[in-house]
Write a protein that holds these residues in place. Structure first.
Motif, short mmCIF file in Angstrom:
data_model
loop_
_atom_site.label_atom_id
_atom_site.label_comp_id
_atom_site.label_asym_id
_atom_site.label_seq_id
_atom_site.Cartn_x
_atom_site.Cartn_y
_atom_site.Cartn_z
N ALA A 150 -20.17 0.81 16.15
CA ALA A 150 -19.70 2.09 15.63
C ALA A 150 -20.78 2.74 14.80
O ALA A 150 -21.57 2.07 14.14
N GLY A 151 -20.83 4.06 14.82
CA GLY A 151 -21.79 4.79 14.01
C GLY A 151 -21.42 4.73 12.55
O GLY A 151 -20.32 4.34 12.18
N ALA A 152 -22.37 5.11 11.68
CA ALA A 152 -22.08 5.15 10.24
C ALA A 152 -20.93 6.10 10.01
O ALA A 152 -20.81 7.11 10.69
N GLU A 153 -20.09 5.77 9.07
CA GLU A 153 -18.88 6.56 8.86
C GLU A 153 -19.21 7.96 8.40
O GLU A 153 -19.86 8.19 7.39
N ALA A 154 -18.75 8.97 9.15
CA ALA A 154 -19.03 10.35 8.82
C ALA A 154 -18.33 10.71 7.53
O ALA A 154 -17.20 10.36 7.31
N GLY A 155 -19.02 11.43 6.65
CA GLY A 155 -18.43 11.87 5.40
C GLY A 155 -18.49 10.81 4.32
O GLY A 155 -18.04 11.03 3.21
N ASP A 156 -19.03 9.64 4.61
CA ASP A 156 -19.25 8.61 3.62
C ASP A 156 -20.75 8.44 3.45
O ASP A 156 -21.57 9.18 3.94
N SER A 157 -20.33 7.06 2.52
CA SER A 157 -21.58 6.68 2.06
C SER A 157 -22.23 7.26 1.74
O SER A 157 -21.49 6.24 1.05
N VAL B 234 -25.95 10.83 4.31
CA VAL B 234 -24.57 10.91 4.82
C VAL B 234 -24.40 12.01 5.85
O VAL B 234 -23.29 12.25 6.32
N ILE B 235 -25.47 12.70 6.20
CA ILE B 235 -25.35 13.76 7.20
C ILE B 235 -25.10 13.11 8.56
O ILE B 235 -26.00 12.59 9.21
N ASN B 236 -23.85 13.15 8.97
CA ASN B 236 -23.39 12.47 10.17
C ASN B 236 -22.07 13.10 10.57
O ASN B 236 -21.01 12.53 10.37
N TYR B 237 -22.14 14.33 11.10
CA TYR B 237 -20.95 15.15 11.26
C TYR B 237 -20.92 15.87 12.62
O TYR B 237 -21.97 16.25 13.15
N PRO B 238 -19.72 16.12 13.12
CA PRO B 238 -19.59 17.00 14.29
C PRO B 238 -19.87 18.44 13.88
O PRO B 238 -19.70 18.82 12.72
N ILE B 239 -20.31 19.23 14.85
CA ILE B 239 -20.62 20.64 14.62
C ILE B 239 -19.64 21.49 15.42
O ILE B 239 -19.39 21.22 16.59
N VAL B 240 -19.10 22.50 14.77
CA VAL B 240 -18.17 23.40 15.43
C VAL B 240 -18.74 24.82 15.43
O VAL B 240 -19.70 25.11 14.72
N GLN B 241 -18.11 25.69 16.20
CA GLN B 241 -18.52 27.10 16.22
C GLN B 241 -17.29 27.97 16.43
O GLN B 241 -16.52 27.77 17.37
N ALA B 242 -17.11 28.95 15.54
CA ALA B 242 -15.99 29.87 15.63
C ALA B 242 -16.49 31.26 16.00
O ALA B 242 -17.70 31.48 16.19
N ARG B 243 -15.58 32.21 16.10
CA ARG B 243 -15.95 33.59 16.44
C ARG B 243 -16.60 34.32 15.27
O ARG B 243 -17.17 35.38 15.45
N ASP B 244 -16.46 33.77 14.07
CA ASP B 244 -17.12 34.34 12.89
C ASP B 244 -17.62 33.19 12.02
O ASP B 244 -17.33 32.03 12.28
N ASN B 245 -18.38 33.55 10.99
CA ASN B 245 -18.96 32.52 10.12
C ASN B 245 -18.13 32.26 8.87
O ASN B 245 -18.61 31.63 7.93
N ASP B 246 -16.89 32.73 8.86
CA ASP B 246 -16.01 32.50 7.73
C ASP B 246 -14.97 31.41 8.01
O ASP B 246 -14.52 30.73 7.08
N GLY C 139 -14.89 22.29 3.91
CA GLY C 139 -15.21 23.00 5.14
C GLY C 139 -15.70 22.08 6.24
O GLY C 139 -15.43 20.89 6.24
N ALA C 140 -16.47 22.67 7.16
CA ALA C 140 -17.03 21.92 8.28
C ALA C 140 -18.49 22.29 8.45
O ALA C 140 -18.98 23.26 7.87
N ILE C 141 -19.20 21.51 9.24
CA ILE C 141 -20.56 21.86 9.63
C ILE C 141 -20.44 22.75 10.87
O ILE C 141 -19.85 22.35 11.87
N PHE C 142 -20.99 23.99 10.80
CA PHE C 142 -20.75 24.91 11.90
C PHE C 142 -22.00 25.68 12.32
O PHE C 142 -22.89 25.96 11.50
N LEU C 143 -22.03 25.99 13.60
CA LEU C 143 -23.12 26.76 14.20
C LEU C 143 -22.85 28.24 14.02
O LEU C 143 -21.71 28.70 14.13
N ASP C 144 -23.89 29.00 13.74
CA ASP C 144 -23.76 30.44 13.57
C ASP C 144 -23.06 31.06 14.78
O ASP C 144 -23.36 30.73 15.93
#
Length: 273
Positions: free
Chosen positions: A55-62, A110-122, A137-142
């Protein structure tokens, strides 16, 4: 007079009690929100596995130029060691959130996160990956970028959380020594694996051109890269060319009001899938 004095003391005591109660509740609420965020991202660890099957390192930890194919020649640390890319279950992640577009991974933090993308950056400023309301919040693509990271310049945003989570660790790259020890990260997408070869990092004002996503010409793009390098707090032994694709990681900084720290790297495709 004594009655007035006692009344004033009682009033002040009641006010102090109210202030303490409100402050105590807010502290409890902050801790509860942080725990909820840690638990939510921790559960996502099962969707990312190390290359050896663990398993990968726990996202949001450590790696060659731009989007061209090339040999994988590094981990997120040493530039000489072969890369062992983790595997991400994007199908499983999509069952939770169809807006997932990638995974950012740094084995030094600890940077080990999924990336999301919405229709806006808010939208994801105060929503977790699962859509739950939360200050982390989340890690998100512009929202202006292509979801496959094919633009010349892509931007990923994340909060600088006081507990060290999300993109707080980017501030380590204000140090040349830290950069030299950790010159790259990994970006995994449903279609490609990339190394992110870091070349610049600087503190920017919100009015800066750090978040431009389109350029009128190659010359404009090269000028923008040169400007970023000139403002950088770190020095790399290479500079991107007009054919390279740049990824910027952006988070808050606190040198002045509305300061941001941006870390720039070149995306290099790995053929290690």
């Amino acid at each position: 007079m004594k009655g007035i004095g006692r009344g004033l003391i009682c009033l002040l005591a009641a006010a102090l009690f109210a202030i303490c109660a409100v402050s105590g509740y807010r502290v409890w609420e902050i801790l509860r929100e942080r725990q909820a965020a840690g638990a939510a991202y921790g559960e996502l660890a099962s969707f990312m596995h190390a290359a050896d099957g663990g398993a990968g390192a726990e996202a949001g930890d450590s790696a060659q130029s731009g989007h061209s194919g090339g040999g994988a020649t590094s981990g997120t640390g040493s530039a000489d060691a072969p890369i062992a890319f983790p595997e991400v279950d994007f199908a499983g992640l999509r069952s939770i959130n169809e807006q997932v577009v990638g995974w950012i991974y740094d084995d030094a933090s600890v940077i080990n996160y999924p990336i999301v993308q919405a229709r806006d950056n808010d939208y994801y400023l105060y929503r977790l990956f699962n859509g739950e309301s939360n200050p982390s919040g989340a890690i998100f693509l512009d929202c202006q970028n292509q979801s496959d990271f094919s633009d010349s310049h892509c931007i990923i945003y994340g909060h600088h959380m006081k507990d060290g989570s999300m993109f707080a660790a980017l501030s380590n790259y204000k140090s040349q020594e830290y950069f030299e020890e950790h010159p790259r990260m990994l970006l995994l997408t449903p279609d490609e694996n990339y190394t992110v070869e870091i070349f610049a990092g600087y503190v920017a004002d919100v009015e800066d051109d750090a978040w431009v996503t389109g350029f009128a010409s190659e010359a404009d793009y090269e000028d923008w890269i040169a400007s970023a390098i000139s403002k950088s707090l770190i020095r790399a032994d290479f500079a991107p060319s007009a054919s390279d694709h740049v990824l910027t990681l952006s988070t808050c900084s606190y040198e002045f009001q509305d300061a941001r720290f941006v870390l720039l790297g070149v995306l290099r495709i790995s053929n290690s899938r």
